[in-house]
Design a protein around this motif. Structure first.
Motif, mmCIF file in Angstrom:
data_model
loop_
_atom_site.group_PDB
_atom_site.id
_atom_site.type_symbol
_atom_site.label_atom_id
_atom_site.label_comp_id
_atom_site.label_asym_id
_atom_site.label_seq_id
_atom_site.Cartn_x
_atom_site.Cartn_y
_atom_site.Cartn_z
ATOM 1 N N ALA A 74 0.821 -1.211 0.000
ATOM 2 C CA ALA A 74 0.000 0.000 0.000
ATOM 3 C C ALA A 74 0.856 1.263 0.000
ATOM 4 C CB ALA A 74 -0.925 -0.005 1.210
ATOM 5 N N GLU A 75 2.037 1.186 0.600
ATOM 6 C CA GLU A 75 2.928 2.352 0.669
ATOM 7 C C GLU A 75 3.930 2.399 -0.473
ATOM 8 O OE1 GLU A 75 2.647 4.840 2.626
ATOM 9 O OE2 GLU A 75 1.110 4.027 3.979
ATOM 10 N N GLY A 76 3.891 1.413 -1.363
ATOM 11 C CA GLY A 76 4.776 1.411 -2.518
ATOM 12 C C GLY A 76 6.148 0.808 -2.280
ATOM 13 N N PHE A 77 6.343 0.104 -1.165
ATOM 14 C CA PHE A 77 7.646 -0.484 -0.863
ATOM 15 C C PHE A 77 7.776 -1.917 -1.358
ATOM 16 C CE2 PHE A 77 7.205 2.637 2.736
ATOM 17 C CZ PHE A 77 8.090 3.555 2.191
ATOM 18 N N ALA A 78 6.719 -2.477 -1.884
ATOM 19 C CA ALA A 78 6.743 -3.828 -2.439
ATOM 20 C C ALA A 78 5.703 -3.927 -3.536
ATOM 21 C CB ALA A 78 6.464 -4.861 -1.350
ATOM 22 N N ARG A 79 5.923 -4.847 -4.444
ATOM 23 C CA ARG A 79 4.962 -5.118 -5.497
ATOM 24 C C ARG A 79 4.146 -6.355 -5.133
ATOM 25 N NH1 ARG A 79 8.278 -4.455 -11.233
ATOM 26 N NH2 ARG A 79 8.802 -2.226 -10.994
ATOM 27 N N PRO A 80 2.884 -6.383 -5.519
ATOM 28 C CA PRO A 80 2.091 -7.597 -5.260
ATOM 29 C C PRO A 80 2.687 -8.799 -5.970
ATOM 30 C CG PRO A 80 0.683 -5.755 -5.872
ATOM 31 C CD PRO A 80 2.092 -5.315 -6.151
ATOM 32 N N GLY A 81 2.715 -9.944 -5.290
ATOM 33 C CA GLY A 81 3.185 -11.170 -5.910
ATOM 34 C C GLY A 81 2.119 -11.749 -6.819
ATOM 35 N N LYS A 82 2.489 -12.759 -7.602
ATOM 36 C CA LYS A 82 1.552 -13.314 -8.590
ATOM 37 C C LYS A 82 0.377 -14.032 -7.942
ATOM 38 C CE LYS A 82 4.176 -17.610 -9.305
ATOM 39 N NZ LYS A 82 4.862 -18.450 -10.321
ATOM 40 N N LEU A 83 0.526 -14.473 -6.685
ATOM 41 C CA LEU A 83 -0.568 -15.140 -5.996
ATOM 42 C C LEU A 83 -1.290 -14.219 -5.013
ATOM 43 C CD1 LEU A 83 0.985 -18.649 -5.182
ATOM 44 C CD2 LEU A 83 -0.438 -17.989 -7.131
ATOM 45 N N ASP A 84 -0.873 -12.965 -4.930
ATOM 46 C CA ASP A 84 -1.493 -12.035 -3.989
ATOM 47 C C ASP A 84 -2.933 -11.723 -4.381
ATOM 48 O OD1 ASP A 84 0.860 -11.944 -2.632
ATOM 49 O OD2 ASP A 84 1.327 -9.845 -3.050
ATOM 50 N N THR A 85 -3.765 -11.516 -3.355
ATOM 51 C CA THR A 85 -5.173 -11.151 -3.587
ATOM 52 C C THR A 85 -5.494 -9.890 -2.785
ATOM 53 O OG1 THR A 85 -5.849 -12.641 -1.785
ATOM 54 C CG2 THR A 85 -5.891 -13.528 -4.017
ATOM 55 N N LEU A 86 -4.630 -8.891 -2.922
ATOM 56 C CA LEU A 86 -4.720 -7.682 -2.100
ATOM 57 C C LEU A 86 -5.443 -6.533 -2.794
ATOM 58 C CD1 LEU A 86 -1.051 -7.694 -0.736
ATOM 59 C CD2 LEU A 86 -3.101 -8.633 0.358
ATOM 60 N N ARG A 87 -5.623 -6.617 -4.104
ATOM 61 C CA ARG A 87 -6.177 -5.485 -4.849
ATOM 62 C C ARG A 87 -7.544 -5.036 -4.352
ATOM 63 N NH1 ARG A 87 -4.528 -1.243 -6.393
ATOM 64 N NH2 ARG A 87 -2.689 -2.428 -7.036
ATOM 65 N N PRO A 88 -8.480 -5.941 -4.009
ATOM 66 C CA PRO A 88 -9.768 -5.460 -3.492
ATOM 67 C C PRO A 88 -9.633 -4.601 -2.241
ATOM 68 C CG PRO A 88 -9.956 -7.747 -4.155
ATOM 69 C CD PRO A 88 -8.497 -7.410 -4.216
ATOM 70 N N ILE A 89 -8.658 -4.893 -1.386
ATOM 71 C CA ILE A 89 -8.440 -4.072 -0.190
ATOM 72 C C ILE A 89 -7.916 -2.710 -0.590
ATOM 73 C CG2 ILE A 89 -7.163 -3.864 1.975
ATOM 74 C CD1 ILE A 89 -6.982 -6.922 2.030
ATOM 75 N N LEU A 90 -6.938 -2.677 -1.473
ATOM 76 C CA LEU A 90 -6.320 -1.417 -1.889
ATOM 77 C C LEU A 90 -7.309 -0.524 -2.626
ATOM 78 C CD1 LEU A 90 -2.918 -2.881 -3.138
ATOM 79 C CD2 LEU A 90 -3.388 -1.779 -0.937
ATOM 80 N N ASP A 91 -8.285 -1.127 -3.312
ATOM 81 C CA ASP A 91 -9.260 -0.352 -4.086
ATOM 82 C C ASP A 91 -10.527 -0.021 -3.303
ATOM 83 O OD1 ASP A 91 -7.566 -0.443 -6.242
ATOM 84 O OD2 ASP A 91 -8.611 -2.093 -7.247
ATOM 85 N N ALA A 92 -10.662 -0.561 -2.097
ATOM 86 C CA ALA A 92 -11.888 -0.382 -1.323
ATOM 87 C C ALA A 92 -12.053 1.050 -0.843
ATOM 88 C CB ALA A 92 -11.892 -1.323 -0.117
ATOM 89 N N ALA A 93 -13.297 1.488 -0.715
ATOM 90 C CA ALA A 93 -13.579 2.845 -0.250
ATOM 91 C C ALA A 93 -13.064 3.070 1.170
ATOM 92 C CB ALA A 93 -15.083 3.109 -0.310
ATOM 93 N N ASP A 94 -13.033 2.012 1.963
ATOM 94 C CA ASP A 94 -12.569 2.119 3.343
ATOM 95 C C ASP A 94 -11.136 1.618 3.512
ATOM 96 O OD1 ASP A 94 -13.340 -0.447 2.725
ATOM 97 O OD2 ASP A 94 -14.204 -0.901 4.679
ATOM 98 N N SER A 95 -10.374 1.610 2.427
ATOM 99 C CA SER A 95 -9.012 1.086 2.458
ATOM 100 C C SER A 95 -8.142 1.789 3.493
ATOM 101 C CB SER A 95 -8.367 1.218 1.071
ATOM 102 O OG SER A 95 -7.027 0.790 1.084
ATOM 103 N N VAL A 96 -8.183 3.113 3.526
ATOM 104 C CA VAL A 96 -7.330 3.871 4.456
ATOM 105 C C VAL A 96 -7.631 3.488 5.899
ATOM 106 C CG1 VAL A 96 -6.764 6.172 5.328
ATOM 107 C CG2 VAL A 96 -6.980 5.791 2.861
ATOM 108 N N ALA A 97 -8.905 3.405 6.242
ATOM 109 C CA ALA A 97 -9.299 3.040 7.604
ATOM 110 C C ALA A 97 -8.875 1.620 7.947
ATOM 111 C CB ALA A 97 -10.803 3.207 7.783
ATOM 112 N N LEU A 98 -9.026 0.709 6.991
ATOM 113 C CA LEU A 98 -8.642 -0.684 7.226
ATOM 114 C C LEU A 98 -7.138 -0.818 7.439
ATOM 115 C CD1 LEU A 98 -10.858 -2.469 4.548
ATOM 116 C CD2 LEU A 98 -11.136 -2.617 7.031
#
Length: 280
Positions: A74-98
């Motif tokens: 989320a802070e740009g210090f790593a890239r998502p891996g090929k098996l990562d499923t993090l995009r829905p969290i990063l794109d969520a309206a409440d991402s910052v709070a989470l």
């Protein structure tokens, strides 16, 4: 009131809900302890994060390596891996709070006769030392300088503990121990490459929980992270990552009587999940 320690979720939201029905969990009455890795690999990472967060005081969570990876991505210090499923969290309206809520979770939780960490503790660390080191890293993650801690987090070095460690090397070793450790050499050094089971351990490596410890007998420590070994109970340690995300089970242990509950994974299979244990 009952307290249940729950193994690595890794986005297995449907299985978590099935397990909670099985144990008849009531948020107003019972408590859940999660050993970390709420997110990643499973398709319900966002749902897991939202659900556990909204439980409030009914849930206690320690950070796992996948949770910290999410914060770093989320802070740009790593890239998502090929098996990562993090995009829905990063794109969520409440991402910052989470993400802010997740960043404020501890690395180590202790309550009376029980303790919880994601991966493990160094054998030479007393409870007092372990608590002090965990609080050091937690304070930095909760401070305005948290990005520096996340930026310095990746890497396997140093592999041995020294009290003289400082800065990023010190926080990295603590994070690696508490969120990534599986095995140790006879010299007490981390060996992060080995990820298979205990029966296949190469000569010269021991499971971290099979190395004699100093002055830690008064508590039982629950951990997860090592899905390849499944449920393993020693006199004062219990590993409860039973590989839900790999088609295994999600395990909960009730602290009051040590009764174990297991829910077979009900997640939809992912064709990309062809490995038997986590890359980290």
């Amino acid at each position: 009131m009952s307290t249940y320690v729950v193994g690595d979720l890794q986005g297995c939201y449907l299985t978590l809900q099935a397990l909670l029905r099985k144990i008849r969990f009531v948020p107003s009455r019972d408590r859940l302890w999660f050993v970390g890795d709420l997110v990643n690999r499973g398709n319900g990472s966002l749902e897991c994060l939202r659900f556990v967060k909204q439980l409030g005081n009914a849930a206690t969570v320690v950070l796992g390596n996948h949770d910290l990876h999410l914060l770093a991505v989320a802070e740009g210090f790593a890239r998502p891996g090929k098996l990562d499923t993090l995009r829905p969290i990063l794109d969520a309206a409440d991402s910052v709070a989470l993400l802010d809520w997740l960043r404020h979770r501890p690395l180590l939780h202790i309550d009376g006769k029980f303790a919880m960490v994601h991966a493990g503790l160094m054998p030479q660390w007393t409870w007092e030392k372990s608590i002090s080191l965990a609080r050091e890293v937690e304070s930095s993650l909760r401070s305005a300088q948290y990005r520096a801690t996340l930026a310095a987090m990746y890497g396997d070095q140093p592999i041995a503990w020294r009290d003289s460690l400082k800065g990023g090397a010190r926080s990295r070793f603590v994070i690696n121990t508490m969120t990534r450790m599986r095995t140790l050499t006879p010299a007490g050094e981390h060996q992060h490459k080995y990820k298979a089971g205990i029966s296949a351990l190469p000569a010269g490596l021991r499971a971290w929980f099979d190395v004699p410890t100093v002055r830690r007998a008064e508590r039982t420590l629950f951990s997860g992270h090592w899905s390849a070994i499944g449920y393993v109970q020693r006199e004062r340690t219990v590993n409860i990552d039973t590989g839900c995300i790999w088609g295994g089970e999600l395990t909960a242990v009730r602290l009051e009587d040590r009764k174990r509950f297991a829910q077979v994974s009900v997640e939809q299979p992912d064709s990309q999940r062809h490995v038997q244990f986590d890359q980290d």
